[in-house]
Design a protein around this motif. Structure first.
Motif, PDB file in Angstrom:
ATOM      1  N   GLU A 298       0.822  -1.203   0.000  1.00 45.49           N
ATOM      2  CA  GLU A 298       0.000   0.000   0.000  1.00 45.49           C
ATOM      3  C   GLU A 298       0.867   1.268   0.000  1.00 45.49           C
ATOM      4  O   GLU A 298       1.914   1.309   0.632  1.00 45.49           O
ATOM      5  CB  GLU A 298      -0.903   0.018   1.243  1.00 45.49           C
ATOM      6  N   THR A 364      -5.056  -2.795  -9.550  1.00 40.27           N
ATOM      7  CA  THR A 364      -5.650  -3.118  -8.247  1.00 40.27           C
ATOM      8  C   THR A 364      -5.827  -1.849  -7.415  1.00 40.27           C
ATOM      9  O   THR A 364      -4.952  -0.975  -7.393  1.00 40.27           O
ATOM     10  CB  THR A 364      -4.735  -4.093  -7.475  1.00 40.27           C
ATOM     11  N   ARG A 366      -9.011   0.319  -4.625  1.00 38.80           N
ATOM     12  CA  ARG A 366     -10.285   0.326  -3.898  1.00 38.80           C
ATOM     13  C   ARG A 366     -11.168   1.432  -4.456  1.00 38.80           C
ATOM     14  O   ARG A 366     -10.685   2.530  -4.767  1.00 38.80           O
ATOM     15  CB  ARG A 366     -10.083   0.579  -2.397  1.00 38.80           C
ATOM     16  N   THR A 368     -13.777   4.463  -4.127  1.00 36.47           N
ATOM     17  CA  THR A 368     -14.015   5.503  -3.135  1.00 36.47           C
ATOM     18  C   THR A 368     -15.293   6.230  -3.517  1.00 36.47           C
ATOM     19  O   THR A 368     -15.372   6.813  -4.602  1.00 36.47           O
ATOM     20  CB  THR A 368     -12.864   6.515  -3.087  1.00 36.47           C
ATOM     21  N   THR A 393      -9.823   6.347   0.931  1.00 34.84           N
ATOM     22  CA  THR A 393     -10.549   5.510  -0.024  1.00 34.84           C
ATOM     23  C   THR A 393     -11.540   4.671   0.768  1.00 34.84           C
ATOM     24  O   THR A 393     -11.584   4.727   1.995  1.00 34.84           O
ATOM     25  CB  THR A 393      -9.611   4.563  -0.790  1.00 34.84           C
ATOM     26  N   SER A 395     -12.674   1.174   2.430  1.00 31.26           N
ATOM     27  CA  SER A 395     -11.848   0.174   3.112  1.00 31.26           C
ATOM     28  C   SER A 395     -12.200  -1.221   2.622  1.00 31.26           C
ATOM     29  O   SER A 395     -13.130  -1.414   1.849  1.00 31.26           O
ATOM     30  CB  SER A 395     -12.038   0.282   4.627  1.00 31.26           C
ATOM     31  N   GLY A 396     -11.443  -2.195   3.078  1.00 28.48           N
ATOM     32  CA  GLY A 396     -11.669  -3.579   2.660  1.00 28.48           C
ATOM     33  C   GLY A 396     -10.549  -4.089   1.776  1.00 28.48           C
ATOM     34  O   GLY A 396      -9.596  -3.365   1.452  1.00 28.48           O
ATOM     35  N   PRO A 398      -8.388  -4.946  -1.298  1.00 28.63           N
ATOM     36  CA  PRO A 398      -8.271  -4.370  -2.646  1.00 28.63           C
ATOM     37  C   PRO A 398      -8.715  -5.374  -3.715  1.00 28.63           C
ATOM     38  O   PRO A 398      -8.636  -6.594  -3.518  1.00 28.63           O
ATOM     39  CB  PRO A 398      -6.780  -4.061  -2.771  1.00 28.63           C
ATOM     40  N   LEU A 404     -14.345  -6.060  -9.361  1.00 31.79           N
ATOM     41  CA  LEU A 404     -15.407  -5.134  -8.982  1.00 31.79           C
ATOM     42  C   LEU A 404     -16.579  -5.202  -9.964  1.00 31.79           C
ATOM     43  O   LEU A 404     -17.746  -5.125  -9.557  1.00 31.79           O
ATOM     44  CB  LEU A 404     -14.854  -3.709  -8.910  1.00 31.79           C
ATOM     45  N   VAL A 443      -3.505   1.044  -4.490  1.00 30.38           N
ATOM     46  CA  VAL A 443      -3.960   0.796  -3.123  1.00 30.38           C
ATOM     47  C   VAL A 443      -3.304   1.795  -2.171  1.00 30.38           C
ATOM     48  O   VAL A 443      -2.072   1.852  -2.080  1.00 30.38           O
ATOM     49  CB  VAL A 443      -3.649  -0.645  -2.686  1.00 30.38           C
ATOM     50  N   MET A 459     -15.839  -0.717   1.086  1.00 31.35           N
ATOM     51  CA  MET A 459     -16.257  -0.331  -0.263  1.00 31.35           C
ATOM     52  C   MET A 459     -17.366  -1.228  -0.803  1.00 31.35           C
ATOM     53  O   MET A 459     -18.225  -0.772  -1.554  1.00 31.35           O
ATOM     54  CB  MET A 459     -15.057  -0.312  -1.220  1.00 31.35           C
TER      55      MET A 459
END
Length: 468
Positions: A298, A364, A366, A368, A393, A395-396, A398, A404, A443, A459
């Motif tokens: 990250e 990759t 997240r 937002t 962003t 959370s959770g 990636p 997604l 990320v 997210m």
């Protein structure tokens, strides 16, 4: 008589923000010396960094000369050069402390910090009295002032010398009673880019009131230098810059490159200058595109920026500029979803229309949601969080864009197997226009904003709510 040898100190009064100060005065048979305003020492003692721009002196011949009660839309530091005065201060700001009164005597060893909107008045107790005040704005006929009658019965100021026996201007005698006073409103918050995804989210969260001003591109265009003179900037406490040039691929063309730099760097530089000159807090929304995406883990707020394309370069430039503003928040975010055309809406539409998409599976990050960004910005401002850079962003765990997309298909009742993952290179292989390079890893670490007390929403929960 002036007291020598005091230690520097600030004391809160009954009016919020009104500070009485003891000043060290060094004297002997020749006279005395004091540091009337010394920024470094006084900040350490608790004086706000109010940034004075003008120094005024009021000289009074006679005992009993009385001036006020005036409330101005700026802060002031009032101290005595020679003589002695009785001061009376009345809070004329909107809010629960409206009408609160505080009185004290000032001499060369005692000064006071008067915040914006607090009415101030002074009565000289010795002949040939001079007092000095530093203010952090220049007088303007367009500024909002407020006045209170010196003899107001509600305030009931106990003047040492009765008002009937002193020198007062006819204008001061004609000021209204407290019940008829127009309170000084708080400094405003300006949201720039109010018609964009984030701007609409900010409006939905903050609501409509005189405290918040929303400016779309028609009202304030960062690419148009004339916006610098469009407002009386001392009336603003905060600017939230939700505007940006975000056409990442178009930015790779000559015309797009010019537009991106104009909005994301040149315009931001003008905003930053305004904020720095006027003591405004500047909130600036940045992007994962300031990174090249090659880091294995990250990205933190301390990682060095290495943008790949023009858009990322302009955002990085904007970040560097905003970081020079004394009061700033840079909000780095990624994969923004809000009201209007976006990735989630596109995938949901394809699912409903029976189209089976190919979606990138080697980037990759997240999602937002703009509601989270708006809530995070409000949290930082309301809690006086330390200034600086914050990642924000959802959370959770990636995910890739393809993963997604599958979640969108599932959430809308469609088979996620209809989504096919492809590489970025394959996805853009047939493109005829310039394509901006994308960071493979977007990320952003959320430890810092979590430590500041804000919990970004998961997210996938936000995605389900958004589609619901």
């Amino acid at each position: 008589m002036t007291e020598f040898g005091k230690s520097l100190g600030m004391v809160e009064t009954t009016i919020p923000g009104l500070l009485i100060a003891d000043l060290p005065v060094h004297g002997d048979s020749r006279g005395w010396f004091k540091e009337n305003w010394q920024r470094e020492k006084m900040l350490a003692a608790g004086l706000p960094d109010f940034g004075p721009v003008q120094n005024n002196i009021s000289f009074n011949d006679e005992i009993g000369t009385t001036r006020g009660i005036h409330a101005e839309p700026w802060d002031k530091w009032v101290s005595v050069a020679t003589g002695r005065i009785f001061g009376a201060w009345v809070d004329l700001r909107e809010g629960p402390s409206f009408g609160t009164v505080f009185t004290a005597e000032l001499d060369p060893s005692r000064a006071i910090f008067v915040p914006r909107g607090v009415g101030n008045s002074y009565q000289t107790l010795e002949a040939d009295t001079a007092y000095v005040y530093l203010v952090n704005d220049h007088w303007s006929p367009d500024a909002e002032y407020s006045f209170l009658n010196l003899a107001d019965e509600t305030s009931a100021i106990d003047w040492p010398i009765p008002l009937a026996e002193v020198e007062i201007s006819a204008k001061d005698l004609a000021h209204p009673r407290l019940a008829d006073v127009t309170p000084i409103p708080p400094r405003k918050t300006l949201i720039v880019g109010a018609n964009g995804q984030l701007g609409r989210a900010m409006r939905g969260l903050l609501g409509e009131s005189a405290e918040f001003e929303y400016a779309g591109r028609a009202e304030l265009d960062l690419a148009d230098p004339s916006f610098v003179g469009s407002r009386r900037w001392r009336d603003y406490a905060t600017i939230i810059n939700a505007a940006a040039y975000t056409a990442v691929d178009l930015a790779e063309t000559p015309e797009g490159r010019a537009d991106a730099w104009a909005a994301n760097a040149t315009g931001v530089a003008a905003l930053a200058k305004i904020a720095a000159q006027n003591g405004i807090t500047l909130v600036h929304v940045s992007s994962d595109y300031v990174f090249d995406g090659t880091k294995p883990g990250e990205y933190t707020e301390e990682d060095g920026i290495r943008p790949l394309g023009v858009y990322g370069q302009t955002k990085a430039a904007g970040d560097a500029i905003v970081s020079t503003v004394p009061r700033h928040y840079i909000i780095r975010t990624s994969w923004v979803i809000g009201e209007g055309k976006n990735f989630v809406q596109t995938m949901a539409s394809l699912a409903e229309r029976g189209i089976d998409p190919k979606v990138v599976d080697d980037q990759t990050g997240r999602l937002t949601f703009t509601s989270d960004i708006a809530a995070g910005v409000r949290h930082l401002l309301e809690n006086d969080a330390a200034y600086g850079v914050y990642n924000l962003t959802g959370s959770g765990a990636p995910m890739t864009w393809a993963e997604l997309a599958k979640h969108v298909f599932s959430a809308t009742g469609h088979d996620p197997a209809r989504v096919t993952g492809v590489s970025t290179e394959e996805y853009f292989s047939a493109a005829t226009a310039p394509v901006a390079p994308r960071p493979a890893n977007s990320v952003l670490a959320l430890d810092k904003i979590t430590a500041a007390g804000f919990a970004p929403s998961p997210m996938l929960d936000s995605l389900a709510a958004y589609l619901g």
